[in-house]
Design a protein around this motif. Sequence first.
Motif, PDB file in Angstrom:
ATOM      1  N   ASP A 284       2.951   0.478 -24.486  1.00 24.44           N
ATOM      2  CA  ASP A 284       3.037   1.695 -25.294  1.00 24.44           C
ATOM      3  C   ASP A 284       4.294   1.595 -26.158  1.00 24.44           C
ATOM      4  OD1 ASP A 284       3.114   4.203 -26.401  1.00 24.44           O
ATOM      5  OD2 ASP A 284       3.492   5.258 -24.517  1.00 24.44           O
ATOM      6  N   LYS A 285       4.106   1.416 -27.450  1.00 23.29           N
ATOM      7  CA  LYS A 285       5.252   1.195 -28.330  1.00 23.29           C
ATOM      8  C   LYS A 285       6.158   2.415 -28.433  1.00 23.29           C
ATOM      9  CE  LYS A 285       3.211  -2.555 -30.976  1.00 23.29           C
ATOM     10  NZ  LYS A 285       2.220  -2.838 -29.943  1.00 23.29           N
ATOM     11  N   ALA A 286       5.649   3.596 -28.136  1.00 24.68           N
ATOM     12  CA  ALA A 286       6.475   4.800 -28.220  1.00 24.68           C
ATOM     13  C   ALA A 286       7.431   4.922 -27.040  1.00 24.68           C
ATOM     14  CB  ALA A 286       5.585   6.041 -28.298  1.00 24.68           C
ATOM     15  N   THR A 287       7.047   4.387 -25.887  1.00 25.22           N
ATOM     16  CA  THR A 287       7.853   4.565 -24.672  1.00 25.22           C
ATOM     17  C   THR A 287       8.315   3.260 -24.041  1.00 25.22           C
ATOM     18  OG1 THR A 287       5.915   4.564 -23.227  1.00 25.22           O
ATOM     19  CG2 THR A 287       6.590   6.691 -24.167  1.00 25.22           C
ATOM     20  N   GLY A 288       7.676   2.139 -24.401  1.00 26.31           N
ATOM     21  CA  GLY A 288       7.969   0.866 -23.763  1.00 26.31           C
ATOM     22  C   GLY A 288       7.297   0.677 -22.420  1.00 26.31           C
ATOM     23  N   VAL A 289       6.481   1.629 -21.999  1.00 24.29           N
ATOM     24  CA  VAL A 289       5.780   1.528 -20.716  1.00 24.29           C
ATOM     25  C   VAL A 289       4.639   0.520 -20.836  1.00 24.29           C
ATOM     26  CG1 VAL A 289       4.325   2.764 -19.056  1.00 24.29           C
ATOM     27  CG2 VAL A 289       6.396   3.841 -19.973  1.00 24.29           C
ATOM     28  N   VAL A 290       4.507  -0.336 -19.817  1.00 26.32           N
ATOM     29  CA  VAL A 290       3.425  -1.315 -19.745  1.00 26.32           C
ATOM     30  C   VAL A 290       2.296  -0.749 -18.886  1.00 26.32           C
ATOM     31  CG1 VAL A 290       2.760  -3.630 -19.002  1.00 26.32           C
ATOM     32  CG2 VAL A 290       5.027  -3.240 -20.010  1.00 26.32           C
ATOM     33  N   TYR A 291       1.081  -0.777 -19.411  1.00 28.47           N
ATOM     34  CA  TYR A 291      -0.108  -0.379 -18.655  1.00 28.47           C
ATOM     35  C   TYR A 291      -0.930  -1.629 -18.377  1.00 28.47           C
ATOM     36  CZ  TYR A 291       0.901   4.514 -19.706  1.00 28.47           C
ATOM     37  OH  TYR A 291       1.498   5.751 -19.798  1.00 28.47           O
ATOM     38  N   LEU A 292      -1.448  -1.714 -17.163  1.00 27.87           N
ATOM     39  CA  LEU A 292      -2.050  -2.975 -16.736  1.00 27.87           C
ATOM     40  C   LEU A 292      -3.161  -2.712 -15.730  1.00 27.87           C
ATOM     41  CD1 LEU A 292       0.030  -6.061 -15.659  1.00 27.87           C
ATOM     42  CD2 LEU A 292      -1.527  -5.032 -14.005  1.00 27.87           C
ATOM     43  N   GLY A 293      -4.244  -3.445 -15.852  1.00 28.93           N
ATOM     44  CA  GLY A 293      -5.306  -3.417 -14.857  1.00 28.93           C
ATOM     45  C   GLY A 293      -5.252  -4.677 -14.031  1.00 28.93           C
ATOM     46  N   ASP A 294      -5.212  -4.550 -12.700  1.00 29.07           N
ATOM     47  CA  ASP A 294      -5.107  -5.712 -11.820  1.00 29.07           C
ATOM     48  C   ASP A 294      -6.293  -5.737 -10.865  1.00 29.07           C
ATOM     49  OD1 ASP A 294      -4.069  -8.022 -10.774  1.00 29.07           O
ATOM     50  OD2 ASP A 294      -2.549  -7.049  -9.543  1.00 29.07           O
ATOM     51  N   TYR A 295      -6.956  -6.877 -10.830  1.00 27.56           N
ATOM     52  CA  TYR A 295      -8.109  -7.055  -9.953  1.00 27.56           C
ATOM     53  C   TYR A 295      -7.657  -7.332  -8.521  1.00 27.56           C
ATOM     54  CZ  TYR A 295     -11.492  -7.240 -13.781  1.00 27.56           C
ATOM     55  OH  TYR A 295     -12.298  -6.912 -14.847  1.00 27.56           O
ATOM     56  N   GLY A 296      -8.465  -6.906  -7.554  1.00 28.59           N
ATOM     57  CA  GLY A 296      -8.137  -7.094  -6.151  1.00 28.59           C
ATOM     58  C   GLY A 296      -9.163  -7.953  -5.444  1.00 28.59           C
ATOM     59  N   PRO A 297      -8.909  -8.307  -4.167  1.00 19.22           N
ATOM     60  CA  PRO A 297      -9.844  -9.122  -3.389  1.00 19.22           C
ATOM     61  C   PRO A 297     -11.060  -8.321  -2.961  1.00 19.22           C
ATOM     62  CG  PRO A 297      -7.983  -8.501  -2.040  1.00 19.22           C
ATOM     63  CD  PRO A 297      -7.693  -7.971  -3.421  1.00 19.22           C
ATOM     64  N   ASP A 298     -11.971  -8.977  -2.246  1.00 15.43           N
ATOM     65  CA  ASP A 298     -13.320  -8.438  -2.092  1.00 15.43           C
ATOM     66  C   ASP A 298     -13.722  -8.032  -0.687  1.00 15.43           C
ATOM     67  OD1 ASP A 298     -13.994  -8.739  -4.847  1.00 15.43           O
ATOM     68  OD2 ASP A 298     -14.172 -10.890  -4.521  1.00 15.43           O
ATOM     69  N   ALA A 299     -12.788  -7.914   0.251  1.00 10.80           N
ATOM     70  CA  ALA A 299     -13.167  -7.495   1.601  1.00 10.80           C
ATOM     71  C   ALA A 299     -13.834  -6.126   1.563  1.00 10.80           C
ATOM     72  CB  ALA A 299     -11.935  -7.458   2.502  1.00 10.80           C
ATOM     73  N   GLY A 300     -14.974  -6.003   2.235  1.00  5.96           N
ATOM     74  CA  GLY A 300     -15.701  -4.746   2.207  1.00  5.96           C
ATOM     75  C   GLY A 300     -15.079  -3.657   3.048  1.00  5.96           C
ATOM     76  N   THR A 301     -14.320  -4.048   4.076  1.00 10.84           N
ATOM     77  CA  THR A 301     -13.703  -3.074   4.976  1.00 10.84           C
ATOM     78  C   THR A 301     -12.314  -3.559   5.383  1.00 10.84           C
ATOM     79  OG1 THR A 301     -14.695  -4.135   6.916  1.00 10.84           O
ATOM     80  CG2 THR A 301     -15.915  -2.309   5.909  1.00 10.84           C
ATOM     81  N   ALA A 302     -11.505  -2.631   5.859  1.00 12.12           N
ATOM     82  CA  ALA A 302     -10.188  -2.988   6.386  1.00 12.12           C
ATOM     83  C   ALA A 302     -10.343  -3.688   7.725  1.00 12.12           C
ATOM     84  CB  ALA A 302      -9.326  -1.739   6.535  1.00 12.12           C
ATOM     85  N   SER A 303      -9.345  -4.511   8.056  1.00 13.41           N
ATOM     86  CA  SER A 303      -9.349  -5.236   9.317  1.00 13.41           C
ATOM     87  C   SER A 303      -7.981  -5.101   9.969  1.00 13.41           C
ATOM     88  CB  SER A 303      -9.663  -6.723   9.089  1.00 13.41           C
ATOM     89  OG  SER A 303      -9.332  -7.502  10.221  1.00 13.41           O
TER      90      SER A 303
END
Length: 751
Positions: A284-303
């Motif tokens: 964002d050129k007005a604020t210098g804030v970086v916005y980002l989308g990050d992909y995660g792993p694929d486990a269907g449930t917590a362990s």
Amino acid sequence: MHRKLRKVMAALSGGLLVTSGVVALTVTQTATAAPPKAAAAEFRQVELAKGVPDMGEPMSLAVLPDRSVLHTARDGTLRLTNANGDTSVAGKLPVYTNDEEGLQGVAADPDFASNRFVYLYYAPPLNTPGGGAPETGSPADFAPFDGVNRLSRFVLGENGTLDIGSEVTVLEVPTSRGQCCHVGGDIDFDAEGNLYLSTGDDTNPFASDGYTPIDERADRNPAFDAQRSAANTNDLRGKVLRIKVNADGSYDIPAGNLFAPGTEKTRPEIYAMGFRNPFRMSVDKATGVVYLGDYGPDAGTASATRGPGGQVEFNRISEPGNFGWPYCTGDNDAYVEYDFGNGSSGGTYNCGAPVNNSPHNTGLTELPPAQAAWIPYDGNSVPEFGNGSESPMGGPVYNYDAGLDSAVKFPEEFDGDYFAGEFGRRWIKNIKVDGSGGVQSINDFPWSGTQVMDMAFGPDGALYVLDYGTGFGSGDDSSALYRIENVPAGEEGGAAAGEEPKVVKAGGADSDTPQAASAASVELKLPGDGQLFEFGDAVPFEIEVTDPDGGEVDCSKVTLDYLLGHDSHAHHLASASGCSGTLQTPQDGGHDVSANIFGVFTAKYTAADGTTVTDQHLAQPRHRQAEHFKTTEGVEVEQSGSAEGGARAGGIDDGDWVAFTPYLVEDGDFTARVAAEAAGGAIEVRADAPDGALLGTVDVPATGGADTYEDVTTTLADAPAETTTLHLVFTGAGDAPFTVDSFTLGSGGEQ
């Protein structure tokens, strides 16, 4: 609203595709708290380019001062589309394209109008061997696959041609080639002219059961350990880098990065670290804030022994920091230390003070504290995001300019809004941010394309969107470039909610004339489209090629790529050369049974005229979760802890059905895992349609409980020789007589 009605409506809205043109739509808003008054703004969607000849496999875009757009394809092609929709090839770089590598990001220099500098992030061929790198061995075995991804600066000529000879290498990021995945590769600039580059963790996620890949074994390829990259303060992977490029192509380090220059065991280019695959990022050129989308792993449930289930995140980065991967994810949900050699688990990682003790780490041992994600999500955890595939595409922030003379610029009510995209769920949302950086509201935004790949606001205040299309690892007829414009009040061409939008194309003289298609053709004869297989199979292949301009076909220029399909995206894992042969597919160890995964085979040929032609088939695992149907009548996805993947096909009434496509059905066993509390019924297996050819019927008995499963088996006969849509039609008396958890065709077991 009844669950079945909700599902039908979602299917209709998710499947609405506009093939071309200007689409006028009205913004609707949903809010998490105290929503602002619904916007009355109307927009139109202008098609600038569409289809493989004009798009290739779309990767990223950059809007130039004259409203023309540079957009990249992974095969190394840089295209230029002008404001009227005329597209030409600006240039093509030789690239290494194993796995996900190739040409990635593109950006125009802030002073492009005077210097015509363009930045590209790509994988140069080098001397890297073909095929995959060994998974185990010695450092000498892995060394031939050491490569780089390169950030270079070029000059774009006034005639729209990329001057290949003008290349100046700015920065190189070391990579482990021959193993998938995660390149990142987005480029942007802040208001001070600093260049930002996102990089992926360059780590194979397919042997860690969908949890964190931290395999430290001495004989294991280091590409299976993300601690060597994303958690390494002395490595440029899994990061957001920030540099200031000088006139000669060298660079300086701006003040305020995560590590000051000269700090031992660190790289001063690092602005933020701890990312898995930050594929899309903007500043964002007005604020210098970086916005980002990050992909995660694929486990269907917590362990309890491995850590959290799979989730993805949008991040808002207002200052340098560590964002946790591979030790923490989401709202600082911590993984568990795990020994891949003996399968034992250790303690939970400390997100407040993570420690990197990997033998592959060349940086600091004690890392900065992990920062929680701005918006983590999985499934329907964020109601405004809906449900489905989890594929965040970080987009731009709109900065309203009252002095800009543009009839198509977005209204002031969108000033400061962050525009987020979702690849698999096929939406764009404008997110309003409050004064403290929190989420004020998440709002629907008009979009009539398919899978959002990249977005940027242009100098006209319009939103430019790159649409990947619906292919896997390749472009298709839906791949496109759009410009979304505001329609001023009182001007025709807008449409209110519920009205039929007009559809027209951009107005260039050549806007209706795509680049000429190649005279060459390629046909994948084997494997067939929808062929049954199991992960780890050696798959015979046969490819037929014609090239009228090239004479006799050189089969060494014919390749077959194997990709692991997952929901709406795919990861390149293996390749073979030739017009026929056998391709060894790898086992899958990165997904649990809940994942909707399949094989993708893509035949490619580079023709004498320089174009690349392709043909693509899907391969279906013999064991399939019933809830992964493509279409349905009446059936719902029912969550159940007793089901193999935590869900099953339920809500079944007599005559309901589910369908899966494409399938090459074989004569032989069909086995379904079913549960019926009392009534039971039957499953009819049919080809092509719910009332199509009957291939077999199997009775479903009462199993003694809604969560008590039995396998029921029948033999299919007279299966069609051609690709078809597989239908399972359910019969039975009473309300919801049974549920179906999964089914198997032939001898396949649980995946």
